[in-house]
Write a protein that holds these residues in place. Structure first.
Motif, PDB file in Angstrom:
ATOM      1  N   THR A 125      -7.495 -16.022   8.451  1.00 37.62           N
ATOM      2  CA  THR A 125      -8.226 -15.658   9.649  1.00 37.62           C
ATOM      3  C   THR A 125      -7.336 -15.874  10.865  1.00 37.62           C
ATOM      4  N   ALA A 126      -7.403 -14.887  11.797  1.00 32.65           N
ATOM      5  CA  ALA A 126      -6.585 -14.975  12.999  1.00 32.65           C
ATOM      6  C   ALA A 126      -7.141 -14.033  14.052  1.00 32.65           C
ATOM      7  N   THR A 127      -7.147 -14.499  15.288  1.00 40.92           N
ATOM      8  CA  THR A 127      -7.508 -13.641  16.409  1.00 40.92           C
ATOM      9  C   THR A 127      -6.314 -12.754  16.757  1.00 40.92           C
ATOM     10  N   ARG A 128      -6.519 -11.812  17.650  1.00 39.64           N
ATOM     11  CA  ARG A 128      -5.394 -11.061  18.212  1.00 39.64           C
ATOM     12  C   ARG A 128      -4.387 -12.040  18.805  1.00 39.64           C
ATOM     13  N   GLY A 129      -3.106 -11.760  18.591  1.00 38.40           N
ATOM     14  CA  GLY A 129      -2.070 -12.636  19.129  1.00 38.40           C
ATOM     15  C   GLY A 129      -1.680 -13.778  18.226  1.00 38.40           C
ATOM     16  N   ALA A 130      -2.287 -13.830  17.027  1.00 36.80           N
ATOM     17  CA  ALA A 130      -1.945 -14.882  16.063  1.00 36.80           C
ATOM     18  C   ALA A 130      -1.789 -14.261  14.683  1.00 36.80           C
ATOM     19  N   ASN A 131      -1.029 -14.922  13.829  1.00 36.69           N
ATOM     20  CA  ASN A 131      -0.802 -14.455  12.465  1.00 36.69           C
ATOM     21  C   ASN A 131      -1.527 -15.333  11.451  1.00 36.69           C
ATOM     22  N   ALA A 132      -1.760 -14.772  10.259  1.00 41.04           N
ATOM     23  CA  ALA A 132      -2.401 -15.528   9.183  1.00 41.04           C
ATOM     24  C   ALA A 132      -1.971 -14.941   7.844  1.00 41.04           C
ATOM     25  N   GLY A 133      -2.301 -15.627   6.774  1.00 44.13           N
ATOM     26  CA  GLY A 133      -1.893 -15.236   5.438  1.00 44.13           C
ATOM     27  C   GLY A 133      -2.692 -14.068   4.869  1.00 44.13           C
ATOM     28  N   ILE A 134      -2.243 -13.593   3.712  1.00 49.42           N
ATOM     29  CA  ILE A 134      -2.876 -12.464   3.019  1.00 49.42           C
ATOM     30  C   ILE A 134      -4.173 -12.917   2.350  1.00 49.42           C
ATOM     31  N   GLN A 135      -5.246 -12.161   2.571  1.00 48.79           N
ATOM     32  CA  GLN A 135      -6.524 -12.439   1.915  1.00 48.79           C
ATOM     33  C   GLN A 135      -6.940 -11.324   0.956  1.00 48.79           C
ATOM     34  N   HIS A 136      -6.403 -10.127   1.147  1.00 47.59           N
ATOM     35  CA  HIS A 136      -6.714  -8.994   0.257  1.00 47.59           C
ATOM     36  C   HIS A 136      -5.468  -8.116   0.176  1.00 47.59           C
ATOM     37  N   ASP A 137      -4.856  -8.068  -1.014  1.00 46.16           N
ATOM     38  CA  ASP A 137      -3.645  -7.275  -1.248  1.00 46.16           C
ATOM     39  C   ASP A 137      -4.045  -5.973  -1.939  1.00 46.16           C
TER      40      ASP A 137
END
Length: 282
Positions: free
Chosen positions: A216-228
């Motif tokens: 989970t991440a807002t605009r302007g932030a990165n996050a990991g893969i949840q659905h490949d």
């Protein structure tokens, strides 16, 4: 003065009667959806074809009749089959539930209209309203189906939809300078907990090496893969793809999804962290 008032009274009575007639002619038990797209990219696996099409559908909950009009153009050959299939969400296949091929014009461009009872056996109302049936037109070149269109009714209280979510390099973190762009149409069904999506992209600098939903991440932030979803994703610099994923409360959670905390990302060798990104916001 009384004559004038009487005339105005008659006018308003006429208007009220017309309004009542209009309400009667638009039954509240009918759900409709126009312009549902049919494309090779909705086939599973996706088909490369110039053929296109669309469907208009209407379902009457009182008579339990599904009425539809299909339009198609530029098939690679005349139709060899035309059906409603189910039950299956985007990104999966299922068997034939209604075969209407006998009356379909044997033309590469054409139109056809028909109706079918939603009898609870071949077609089930709950599955229909939850988007689990699809149209499929088959040809000799693509015997498994050349163009497909999911039957989806968007104007329902348990369905949220957002069309045309932009995919851009500027949404990457840090921003990427690229001419590539794309769009995503998303539909989330709160009853089935299915998130369905139809993604288009253009002019990537290289063929994709990854395609995912991150969070989970807002605009302007990165996050990991949840659905490949890269396995069946077309390895082309421009293309289309359709699929769905379960909002299972583990990898993807409903509250976070509806609050805009997930995003699509397409990666390639030149931009391994992602070339274009689009935040899922309803």
């Amino acid at each position: 003065m009384m004559k004038i008032l009487c005339k105005f009274g008659l006018v308003w009575l006429f208007v009220a009667l017309c309004a009542a007639c209009d309400d009667h002619e638009t039954p509240q038990d009918v759900v409709m959806q126009k312009g549902l797209p049919l494309s090779g990219s909705q086939e599973f696996p996706a088909k490369q074809t110039q053929a296109t099409g669309w469907a208009d559908v209407s379902y009457n909950k009182t008579t339990h009749m599904l009425t539809f009009t299909l339009n198609w153009a530029n098939l690679t050959d005349v139709p060899t089959g035309a059906h409603i299939h189910g039950t299956a969400a985007r990104g999966s296949n299922a068997g034939i539930k209604f075969d209407f091929f006998a009356a379909v014009p044997r033309t590469t461009t054409g139109s056809y209209s028909s109706s079918v009872p939603v009898d609870g056996t071949s077609l089930n109302e709950s599955d229909l309203l939850n988007g689990l049936y699809y149209f499929n037109i088959h040809t000799s070149v693509n015997p498994g189906g050349e163009i497909r269109g999911q039957i989806e009714f968007y104007d329902q209280p348990h369905v949220v939809v957002k069309k045309g979510i932009p995919l851009t390099g500027l949404q990457q973190v840090p921003p990427v300078s690229t001419v590539s762009w794309g769009t995503v149409d998303v539909m989330y069904n709160k009853s089935t907990h299915l998130l369905s999506y139809f993604i288009k992209w253009q002019d990537l600098t290289a063929t994709p090496t990854g395609a995912h939903i991150h969070g989970t991440a807002t605009r302007g932030a990165n996050a990991g893969i949840q659905h490949d979803f890269f396995t069946n994703f077309p390895k082309t610099r421009s293309g289309e793809y359709s699929n769905s994923v379960m909002v299972d409360g583990v990898k993807i959670k409903e509250a976070e999804l509806l609050n805009g905390l997930y995003y699509f990302n397409i990666h390639n060798i030149i931009h391994p962290a992602g070339e274009i990104r689009g935040q899922i916001e309803f």
